[in-house]
Write an enzyme that holds these catalytic residues in place. Structure first.
Site, PDB file in Angstrom:
ATOM      1  N   GLU A   1       4.902   6.798 -19.609  1.00  0.00           N
ATOM      2  CA  GLU A   1       4.968   5.474 -20.268  1.00  0.00           C
ATOM      3  C   GLU A   1       3.647   4.785 -19.948  1.00  0.00           C
ATOM      4  OE1 GLU A   1       7.313   4.782 -22.205  1.00  0.00           O
ATOM      5  OE2 GLU A   1       8.671   6.378 -21.640  1.00  0.00           O
TER       6      GLU A   1
ATOM      7  N   GLY B   1      -2.289   8.514 -16.476  1.00  0.00           N
ATOM      8  CA  GLY B   1      -1.415   9.446 -17.212  1.00  0.00           C
ATOM      9  C   GLY B   1      -2.083  10.802 -17.415  1.00  0.00           C
TER      10      GLY B   1
ATOM     11  N   GLU C   1      -7.022  -2.037 -23.657  1.00  0.00           N
ATOM     12  CA  GLU C   1      -5.944  -2.818 -23.050  1.00  0.00           C
ATOM     13  C   GLU C   1      -6.537  -3.689 -21.939  1.00  0.00           C
ATOM     14  OE1 GLU C   1      -3.141  -0.815 -20.382  1.00  0.00           O
ATOM     15  OE2 GLU C   1      -1.538  -1.842 -21.432  1.00  0.00           O
TER      16      GLU C   1
ATOM     17  N   SER D   1      -1.146   3.452 -16.229  1.00  0.00           N
ATOM     18  CA  SER D   1      -2.242   3.399 -17.198  1.00  0.00           C
ATOM     19  C   SER D   1      -2.433   4.749 -17.900  1.00  0.00           C
ATOM     20  CB  SER D   1      -3.536   3.009 -16.487  1.00  0.00           C
ATOM     21  OG  SER D   1      -3.861   4.001 -15.536  1.00  0.00           O
ATOM     22  N   THR D   2      -3.051   4.693 -19.045  1.00  0.00           N
ATOM     23  CA  THR D   2      -3.337   5.917 -19.808  1.00  0.00           C
ATOM     24  C   THR D   2      -4.259   6.833 -19.007  1.00  0.00           C
ATOM     25  OG1 THR D   2      -2.920   4.831 -21.900  1.00  0.00           O
ATOM     26  CG2 THR D   2      -4.408   6.730 -21.966  1.00  0.00           C
TER      27      THR D   2
ATOM     28  N   CYS E   1       3.136  -4.025 -20.620  1.00  0.00           N
ATOM     29  CA  CYS E   1       2.614  -2.912 -21.430  1.00  0.00           C
ATOM     30  C   CYS E   1       2.795  -3.178 -22.922  1.00  0.00           C
ATOM     31  CB  CYS E   1       3.309  -1.613 -21.031  1.00  0.00           C
ATOM     32  SG  CYS E   1       5.098  -1.724 -21.176  1.00  0.00           S
TER      33      CYS E   1
ATOM     34  N   LYS F   1       7.505   6.576  -5.719  1.00  0.00           N
ATOM     35  CA  LYS F   1       6.228   6.031  -5.215  1.00  0.00           C
ATOM     36  C   LYS F   1       5.963   4.726  -5.954  1.00  0.00           C
ATOM     37  CE  LYS F   1       2.055   5.605  -5.315  1.00  0.00           C
ATOM     38  NZ  LYS F   1       1.509   4.242  -5.235  1.00  0.00           N
TER      39      LYS F   1
END
Ligand code: NAD
Length: 502
Positions: free
Chosen positions: A275, A258, A406, A254-255, A309, A200
């Protein structure tokens, strides 16, 4: 006023857009098909805001068909010899190399990055992933274990060994900042391990994944081994991550997403690698070679307009050289030519979308409100308001949002320090732990700091050097597991223990 004009496209790109950007870009079981009901999403040139074409908007039913195809293809693909898989991966790399200019132009068109970045760094990096993991496919091995089991029947022997087996169907979900190379980082080790996949791509940048799909079919990858579903993360991505027949989710993004992936994985105990984001420190020690360090730390944040990143977004400089370094970084940024990525003179392209650009500008506005100084950049430019000049922020406190979160744009936050313990503590005072760099001419400082810094990677006198052989990934909220290197292959393999009375 920044005027953006798009240079003419090569005939290969026009023909690709004709073929795949009309909404028939789902690859399911070896066939290119439209989404159920013909649903599509626009895909834009971020530099101009103009529509490039339409990608298919995959529904739950499309995702299910893709996962079922991957599941059906698994036994056959798993049974191929390592040499067969290696040959195919190498052939994919050769075909990518033959189409390198097509891949680079499409990546720039869709993502915005300067052409040279794709042509000379990221697409070669993607090709290298397939070559590295072609080799790794031939080096998968279990162990024979001399166990201490002492109840074997009279006259018999116990033998124990382990096998490595593919985890099964992998959902590969990737972001938009370096689309093709991040895709290759998932596909190459998964295929080498004998897994089948549903990919995806990010909704803003799906085009090179579709061209890669064509290349992989041309290379002879059997139907169903790689399936591609395009669409929104909140729908197509979420359906894929939650699908009960997916054994592993290989995610980069992104966190925040995640965390959603962890939720999706927990019902079926899916394997996951994550990641995620970063806020990586670049630390310039007083003994650094500034001819190397100044362009090095500037490039660490301004490369790919900071949409990296591992970008060096927190700059710590020893007070004795602080003014000199900051002046150098501001000057370096001001010297970068902004423009359409396909323009050969462009050194920095746009941010990926107007939505993302607004978010980046919001962080800079917030920093100003918090009392920080913005020495350069900070405003949105261009017809589509997607460009931001290299931005240097100073006079910050460690608790400010601009220091902690970030930004994912060309925005560096600079802070002075006085001694090594202070800067180690400041570097580690972050929710993230993805990467870092230390600029010093002292070997002992380099060793000491590389042990002390909490990050998945520490670069010494360089930043963002990567290779298919080097594991990359983070600790803390930067994720779980590693892409690239032998460690990536391991994450697509299970251990099976065999214990036999013979
Ligand atoms: P994102 O998390 O918004 O999206 C990443 C992918 O996940 C996209 O394909 C998106 O469609 C999909 N997605 C979104 N919501 C989903 C959901 N609920 N379920 C399943 N899939 C979903 O990230 P982004 O904005 O595209 O990318 C930028 C982020 O990626 C940054 O935080 C950056 O640091 C990170 N990143 C990390 C690495 C690394 O190696 N650590 C590399 C590149 C980018």
């Amino acid at each position: 006023m920044l005027q953006i004009t798009r240079p003419a496209l090569r005939p290969e790109s026009l023909s690709f857009l004709d073929r795949r950007a009309g909404g028939t870009g789902l690859l399911i079981d070896g066939a290119w098909v439209a989404a159920t009901g013909g649903a599509t999403l626009a895909t834009l040139d971020p530099a101009t805001g103009m529509e490039l074409g339409r990608i298919a908007d995959a529904s739950e039913a499309d995702v299910d068909a893709a996962v079922e195809a991957a599941r059906r293809a698994l036994p056959r693909w798993k049974a191929t010899t390592p040499a067969e898989r290696a040959r195919l991966l190498w052939r994919i790399a050769d075909l990518m190399e033959a189409r390198i200019d097509d891949l680079a132009e499409l990546e720039t068109l869709d993502q915005g990055k300067p052409l040279f970045v794709g042509r000379w760094a990221e697409i070669p990096g993607a090709i290298a992933q397939f070559r590295f993991f072609a080799g790794q496919a031939m080096a998968i091995e279990g162990q024979v274990i001399d166990s201490s089991i002492n109840y074997q029947p009279e006259g018999k022997q116990v033998r124990s060994w382990t096998l490595r087996e593919p985890v099964g169907v992998v959902a590969a979900i990737v972001p938009w900042n370096s689309p093709l190379v991040l895709t290759a980082m998932k596909l190459a080790p998964a295929l080498a391990a004998g897994c089948t996949l549903v990919l995806k791509p990010a909704e803003d940048t799906s085009l090179t994944a579709l061209l890669l799909g064509e290349i992989m079919m041309e290379a002879g990858l059997p139907a169903g081994v790689l399936n591609i579903v395009t669409g929104l993360g909140s729908r197509t991505g979420a359906c894929l991550a939650q699908h009960p027949k997916v054994a592993k989710i290989a995610f980069t993004g992104s966190t925040q997403t995640g965390r959603a992936i962890m939720d999706s994985a927990k019902q079926d105990f899916k394997r996951i690698t994550l990641e995620l984001g970063g806020k990586s420190p670049a630390i310039v020690m007083p003994d650094a070679d500034l001819d190397l360090a100044v362009p090095g730390v500037a490039n660490a944040i301004f490369f790919n307009a900071g949409q990296v990143c591992i970008a060096g977004s927190r700059l710590y400089v020893h007070r004795s050289i602080y003014d000199r370094v900051i002046e150098g970084v501001v000057g370096y940024g001001q010297g970068l030519a902004m423009g359409h990525g396909l323009d050969a003179t462009t050194q920095m392209g746009p941010l990926v979308s107007a939505r993302h650009a607004e978010r980046v500008a919001g962080f800079v506005a917030g920093a100003r409100r918090d009392g920080a100084s913005v020495l350069s950049g900070g405003d949105l430019l261009g017809d589509a308001a997607t460009f931001m000049a290299p931005t240097v922020v100073t006079d910050v406190r460690p608790d400010m949002e601009i220091v902690r979160e970030e930004v994912f744009g060309p925005v560096v936050v600079a802070q002075p320090f006085d001694d090594v313990d202070e800067v180690i503590a400041a570097a580690n005072d972050s929710q993230y732990g993805l990467a870092s760099s230390v600029w010093t001419s002292s070997l002992s400082t380099a060793h000491r700091m590389s042990s002390a810094i909490e990050a998945g990677t520490v670069w010494i006198n360089c930043h963002a050097m990567y290779d298919a052989s080097l594991p990359i990934g983070g600790i803390k909220r930067s994720g779980w597991g590693r892409d690239s290197g032998r460690q990536a292959l391991d994450s697509y393999l299970e251990w099976k223990t065999i214990c036999a009375v013979l």
